[in-house]
Structure formats: structure tokens, C-alpha cells
Design a protein around this motif. Structure first.
Motif, PDB file in Angstrom:
ATOM      1  N   SER A  30       0.871  -1.174   0.000  1.00  0.00           N
ATOM      2  CA  SER A  30       0.000   0.000   0.000  1.00  0.00           C
ATOM      3  C   SER A  30       0.904   1.218   0.000  1.00  0.00           C
ATOM      4  O   SER A  30       2.073   1.128   0.351  1.00  0.00           O
ATOM      5  N   PHE A  31       0.378   2.336  -0.439  1.00  0.00           N
ATOM      6  CA  PHE A  31       1.202   3.544  -0.438  1.00  0.00           C
ATOM      7  C   PHE A  31       0.444   4.671   0.251  1.00  0.00           C
ATOM      8  O   PHE A  31      -0.769   4.590   0.454  1.00  0.00           O
ATOM      9  N   ILE A  32       1.204   5.703   0.658  1.00  0.00           N
ATOM     10  CA  ILE A  32       0.598   6.827   1.358  1.00  0.00           C
ATOM     11  C   ILE A  32       0.556   8.019   0.416  1.00  0.00           C
ATOM     12  O   ILE A  32       1.569   8.379  -0.173  1.00  0.00           O
ATOM     13  N   ASP A  33      -0.622   8.577   0.253  1.00  0.00           N
ATOM     14  CA  ASP A  33      -0.775   9.782  -0.570  1.00  0.00           C
ATOM     15  C   ASP A  33      -0.037  10.917   0.122  1.00  0.00           C
ATOM     16  O   ASP A  33      -0.404  11.332   1.216  1.00  0.00           O
ATOM     17  N   ILE A  34       1.038  11.430  -0.514  1.00  0.00           N
ATOM     18  CA  ILE A  34       1.889  12.392   0.195  1.00  0.00           C
ATOM     19  C   ILE A  34       1.207  13.724   0.426  1.00  0.00           C
ATOM     20  O   ILE A  34       1.662  14.526   1.220  1.00  0.00           O
ATOM     21  N   LEU A  91       8.700   2.911 -18.908  1.00  0.00           N
ATOM     22  CA  LEU A  91       8.303   2.994 -17.499  1.00  0.00           C
ATOM     23  C   LEU A  91       8.505   4.400 -16.930  1.00  0.00           C
ATOM     24  O   LEU A  91       7.652   4.944 -16.246  1.00  0.00           O
ATOM     25  N   ASN A  92       9.678   5.012 -17.267  1.00  0.00           N
ATOM     26  CA  ASN A  92       9.907   6.343 -16.681  1.00  0.00           C
ATOM     27  C   ASN A  92       8.948   7.380 -17.244  1.00  0.00           C
ATOM     28  O   ASN A  92       8.566   8.308 -16.551  1.00  0.00           O
ATOM     29  N   HIS A  93       8.514   7.166 -18.503  1.00  0.00           N
ATOM     30  CA  HIS A  93       7.537   8.111 -19.062  1.00  0.00           C
ATOM     31  C   HIS A  93       6.202   7.997 -18.336  1.00  0.00           C
ATOM     32  O   HIS A  93       5.544   8.994 -18.050  1.00  0.00           O
ATOM     33  N   ALA A  98       2.472  10.509 -14.663  1.00  0.00           N
ATOM     34  CA  ALA A  98       1.650  10.467 -13.453  1.00  0.00           C
ATOM     35  C   ALA A  98       2.020  11.604 -12.506  1.00  0.00           C
ATOM     36  O   ALA A  98       1.167  12.306 -11.976  1.00  0.00           O
ATOM     37  N   LEU A  99       3.340  11.807 -12.330  1.00  0.00           N
ATOM     38  CA  LEU A  99       3.801  12.879 -11.439  1.00  0.00           C
ATOM     39  C   LEU A  99       3.338  14.234 -11.951  1.00  0.00           C
ATOM     40  O   LEU A  99       2.898  15.090 -11.187  1.00  0.00           O
ATOM     41  N   ASN A 100       3.466  14.393 -13.266  1.00  0.00           N
ATOM     42  CA  ASN A 100       3.080  15.652 -13.884  1.00  0.00           C
ATOM     43  C   ASN A 100       1.601  15.935 -13.631  1.00  0.00           C
ATOM     44  O   ASN A 100       1.208  17.037 -13.263  1.00  0.00           O
ATOM     45  N   HIS A 101       0.812  14.870 -13.770  1.00  0.00           N
ATOM     46  CA  HIS A 101      -0.613  15.013 -13.560  1.00  0.00           C
ATOM     47  C   HIS A 101      -0.890  15.346 -12.095  1.00  0.00           C
ATOM     48  O   HIS A 101      -1.729  16.181 -11.773  1.00  0.00           O
ATOM     49  N   TYR A 102      -0.143  14.734 -11.197  1.00  0.00           N
ATOM     50  CA  TYR A 102      -0.366  14.896  -9.755  1.00  0.00           C
ATOM     51  C   TYR A 102      -0.011  16.296  -9.283  1.00  0.00           C
ATOM     52  O   TYR A 102      -0.717  16.905  -8.503  1.00  0.00           O
TER      53      TYR A 102
END
Lengths: 396, 122
Positions: B19-23, B48-50, B55-59
Motif C-alpha cells: 500500500s502507499f501513502i498519498d503524500i 516505465l519512466n515516461h 503520473a507525477l506531472n498530472h499529480y
């Protein structure tokens, strides 16, 4: 009560925050904790006085039994920040013993009198009740000494007042009738649970939680004060620690000065940037050259957030009274600045299975001074019982 | 299904936690099957890095996603309300500056004031 003057001053290491209740009307001020010696020789006469803002030109001389050297003239607050020889607070400074405390405090009161009385000539301002704060580390030993040095008559002479005829001076006589001292952190709880005007309980749920226990961590410039609240009263055993945002600010200032050729004139200049948010995190060492400084800020804020939580964790596991506290509350200017980083650091504690669920109340940085105003009003009522019947909210 | 995905060409390695924690919010979430499937596909595809950076960009730059002004405002208001409900935030009521005549049951007596002064300023 509306015929009286109350003054509440949160004596911070970075900022002095003051609330004045003057004949029932409320004013608030904040002044950077900065002073600099004034030298007539280097004083630049303003070309046009109408451009001069009094706040940026506060030059004072204080005549008071609390101050040894009564002939020195100082720049204070914003005007001091613009001087080369500005003096900021040192680490773990003892507020009660330092003269700057009195210079800034009396000047703040006199500044209010000057602003609200535009008449020329000397002024007299009586403070029926003054309330001031001390960090928990200095509270017990120094409280009475602090009171003694504040009570009585003090004169503040403002030099070079814009708009006043030569010799451009105004003397304000300040008379302080009574002083009450509160402890940082505990005051925030007062402000969170009671109404500024009626002094009544304004948040029942928090008072209910206090029966299980509440832990407040007040993160300021040079101290982090932990106060446990149990049954609606502060528990004295949680001591303050000499740790605050200033050491991190100084680190950022050094790095920026070394790598970006830009010198901040004070911690408050940097703090203002931090408060303004990431869009303001740049400096202009040369006109038109913008340098991003977030790479110096973020690591320092992270580090501070982690240490703040470590302090929280240590206090909650060490203190017997607070074991099983149901709420943890962050207050203080530094916690407000680093709220995002503290939340991110809290994720780590979740991972370790020791979650710290912190609450961040509204206007965290103002809570101490609001609590002081509540304390001032209560103290006045208790000293003037014969008038107490005049107030709707007191049982006769 | 293994828990570690490699993209040797691009030197990207990703380990999938339970599981992960939403930072941003601090909430725990399980890793959904759909996410695992996407990661497996892009690791195979050498992108994979793209995927991660998309995802990071969207976040982090969600605001930049063009949406009609109105809905965006409403959504952020809703989010704010949700946050307040979840966090039990303390908002000080900035009531009128008049002294309200409180009802009898709420009255403070001098004893209460004395006790508070003793506790907070004594």
C-alpha cells in the motif's frame, strides 16, 4: 471595559505582534524584532515627506527605569531592517534581561498612540492592563521580574516624525497600570476555546477533548513550546526546548548570500517571502536578474518539519500527564510557514506505525496574541470586581 | 506477478509496495490492479519512466489541465469543504464586535475567571 485600554503583546523572536483594545476599538500591529543604532551623521533627509511612511521611519529614544542607557537613539522594526548595522535576536536569548524587549514593547504602545492621535504635541497613553508572553522555558523564573520592569511610567520620544514641524519630535508618555504574563502555547489554547469579546467558551468539543488531554506544540523563532492541556488547564510539566525556525532561516540566508550574491537584510524579510508562498521564492541580486531560491528553502523546511515532529513524539511519549492525549495541535508562525512540509513529514511517522495526527488551526500565528488579549480582559475584571456587575456576562 | 519492475534500457527500477501513502493527504491506499497492469505493460515497453513522469506531472500540475473555469472553482470549493469536514478545522467565528447578552446558563462567574487566571497567568 470599553472605557479602558488593553494591550496584548506577543514578544516573538522574529515578530512582535500586538493587539490594542482602545476604548472598545481593536487595532492590531506587527513589528519585526529588529533594532539598529541611529546616527545623525548618516541620516538621509527625505526629499518629499509625503512619501515617507511612519512605520518605515520609526526612530525612537526611550526614557525608562527599565533601560540603562537612556541617551541612545534607535531605529526599530521595519526602519531598522534597512540599516547595515541591524541587530536581530541571538539564539536562546533571555527576553526579560534584554533591553531591546523594552525598547520595542514601549515603542509599539507609543506608535499606536501616535497613529490614533494625529494632533501635534506630546501625548499621554494609559494602559490599564498589559498582557505579555514568555516562552515556557523562561516563564516560571522570570515572570515577576518581567512584570516589575514593565509596570510604571515610560517615555518614548519619536525623532524625525514625518509631517511634524522642526525639531520633528513627539514625546509619548506611557503609563502601565498592571501587567499579566502568560506562557506561549497555553495562550493559544485560550484563544482556540474562548471568544475574544464575551470571553465565553466558543469551542465545546476542544474543551471536551482536553479532559483526555491535548498537546499543543508552539513552533516559534527560537523555541518550541509544548504545553499539555488537561481538564481545560495547562499542565506545567511539559517544558519548552531551544529549537525554532531561526536557525533554519539563518542557514538559508547564508547559502543565498554565498551562492546567489544576495544578502537578506533580516530574517523577517525572508519570512515574508516564505509566508507569501512558492511563487515569491526568488531574489534579485542585480536589477532584472531573478534567482530561484526554493532549492535552499525546501531542504531546510523539511529538516525543520522532521525535527518538530521528533520533538512532538518525544514529548508525547515522555509526559505522563499527556499519555493518551486525544489531540495534537500545531500553532505558531513557523508551523504556519512549514505546514505543507510538516504534513509531508508526518507521512513518515505513519509508515513507522506511530502516526502523529496534527491539527492546523486557522491563523496559527495570531493565537498567542489573541489569548493574551483574553487574559488581559479577565485580569482586569478580576481586579475591578466592583465594576464587574456592569458586564452582561458576569454573574453578580 | 513479481513486485519489482525493471526497464534496463532506461535504467528505471520500481518496487511495488502493498500500500502507499498519498503524500498530499496522508491517506493510505492499496495499489490497484489497473496500476500494476499499466506498470507491467510500460516496463515491457521501455516507457516505465515516461509513465511515472506522466503520473507525477498530472499529480503536481493538475491545475494546468484545462477545464471550464466554473467547474474548476466549484470542485476546489467542494474539496475545501471535504477537507474541513475531514480535518475538523477550527474556524474562529468572527462575530460582530458587540457584546452579546448571553443566556443565563452560559454566564461566567468571578470564580471561573479567577481559576482561569490562576491556571494561565498565575
Amino acid at each position: 471595559m470599553n472605557r479602558n485600554n488593553f494591550l496584548a503583546v506577543d514578544v516573538g523572536n522574529s515578530w512582535y505582534k500586538a493587539l490594542v483594545s482602545d476604548q472598545g476599538e481593536t487595532f492590531d500591529y506587527q513589528m519585526p524584532n529588529a533594532i539598529a543604532l541611529f546616527d545623525e551623521e548618516f541620516y538621509e533627509k527625505p526629499y518629499d515627506e509625503e512619501d515617507v511612511d511612519l512605520e518605515e521611519n520609526l526612530i525612537v529614544e526611550i526614557k525608562s527605569p527599565s533601560i540603562q542607557d537612556r541617551r541612545e537613539i534607535f531605529y526599530i522594526g521595519k526602519s531598522a531592517m534597512q540599516q547595515k548595522n541591524v541587530s536581530l535576536t541571538s539564539f536562546n536569548n533571555q527576553k526579560v534581561d534584554e533591553e531591546r524587549t523594552y525598547i520595542l514593547l514601549f515603542a509599539t504602545a507609543a506608535y499606536h498612540a501616535l497613529l490614533t492621535n494625529p494632533a501635534e504635541g506630546d501625548l499621554q497613553f494609559t494602559i490599564d492592563q498589559l498582557a505579555v508572553s514568555l516562552p515556557t522555558t523562561q516563564y516560571k523564573e522570570k515572570k515577576n521580574q518581567f512584570k516589575q520592569r514593565l509596570i510604571g511610567n515610560h517615555t518614548v520620544i519619536f525623532h524625525k516624525v514625518p509631517g511634524i514641524r522642526e525639531p520633528k519630535e513627539v514625546a509619548v508618555k506611557i503609563q502601565i497600570e498592571d501587567v499579566i504574563v502568560g506562557a506561549e502555547g497555553a495562550l493559544a489554547y485560550l484563544a482556540l476555546t474562548r471568544d475574544q469579546e464575551t470571553l465565553m467558551i466558543s469551542d465545546d468539543s476542544l474543551v471536551k477533548d482536553s479532559f483526555k488531554g491535548i498537546l499543543i506544540g508552539d513552533l516559534g523563532g527560537d523555541s518550541v513550546d509544548f504545553v499539555g492541556i488537561k481538564k481545560n488547564k495547562p499542565v506545567a510539566s511539559v517544558e519548552g526546548e531551544p529549537f525554532g525556525i531561526n536557525q533554519f532561516l539563518d542557514h538559508i540566508i547564508q547559502k543565498v548570500s554565498k551562492n546567489e550574491m544576495y544578502s537578506f537584510n533580516s530574517r523577517s524579510e525572508l519570512e515574508e517571502k516564505l509566508v507569501a508562498g512558492q511563487s515569491e521564492w526568488y531574489v534579485e541580486p542585480f536589477a532584472g536578474v531573478r534567482k530561484d531560491i526554493s532549492k535552499y528553502i525546501t531542504p531546510q523546511m523539511r529538516l525543520m518539519a522532521i525535527k518538530y515532529l521528533e520533538h512532538f513524539d518525544r514529548v508525547r511519549s515522555r509526559s505522563i500527564e499527556i499519555k493518551g492525549a486525544s489531540r495534537y495541535i500545531a500553532v505558531g508562525g513557523a508551523a504556519e510557514i512549514a505546514e505543507k512540509h510538516i504534513k509531508e513529514a508526518a507521512v513518515k511517522w505513519n509508515e513507522r506505525g506511530r502516526p502523529i495526527e496534527l491539527l492546523f488551526p486557522e491563523n496559527m500565528s495570531q493565537l498567542n496574541v489573541q489569548g493574551l488579549m483574553i487574559l488581559a480582559k479577565m485580569q482586569w475584571i478580576s481586579k475591578n470586581k466592583e465594576y464587574a456587575d456592569d458586564y452582561a456576562y458576569i454573574k453578580s | 506477478m513479481s513486485n519489482v519492475y525493471h526497464d534496463y534500457f532506461k535504467e528505471t527500477v520500481l518496487t511495488i509496495p502493498d500500500s502507499f501513502i498519498d503524500i498530499k493527504s496522508g491517506d493510505q491506499h492499496p495499489v490497484s490492479a489497473e496500476i500494476k497492469e499499466e506498470i507491467a505493460y510500460h516496463a515491457e515497453n521501455n516507457t516505465l519512466n515516461h509513465l511515472i513522469f506522466s503520473a507525477l506531472n498530472h499529480y503536481f500540475h493538475k491545475a494546468a489541465v484545462s477545464q471550464p473555469e466554473g467547474t474548476n472553482g466549484v470542485l476546489s470549493e467542494l474539496l475545501e469543504i471535504k477537507r474541513l469536514l475531514a480535518g475538523g478545522s477550527y474556524q474562529r467565528r468572527n462575530g460582530p464586535l458587540s457584546i452579546k447578552k448571553p443566556t443565563g446558563s452560559q454566564e461566567m462567574d468571578l470564580q471561573e475567571i479567577e481559576d482561569l487566571l490562576e491556571a494561565f497567568g498565575g
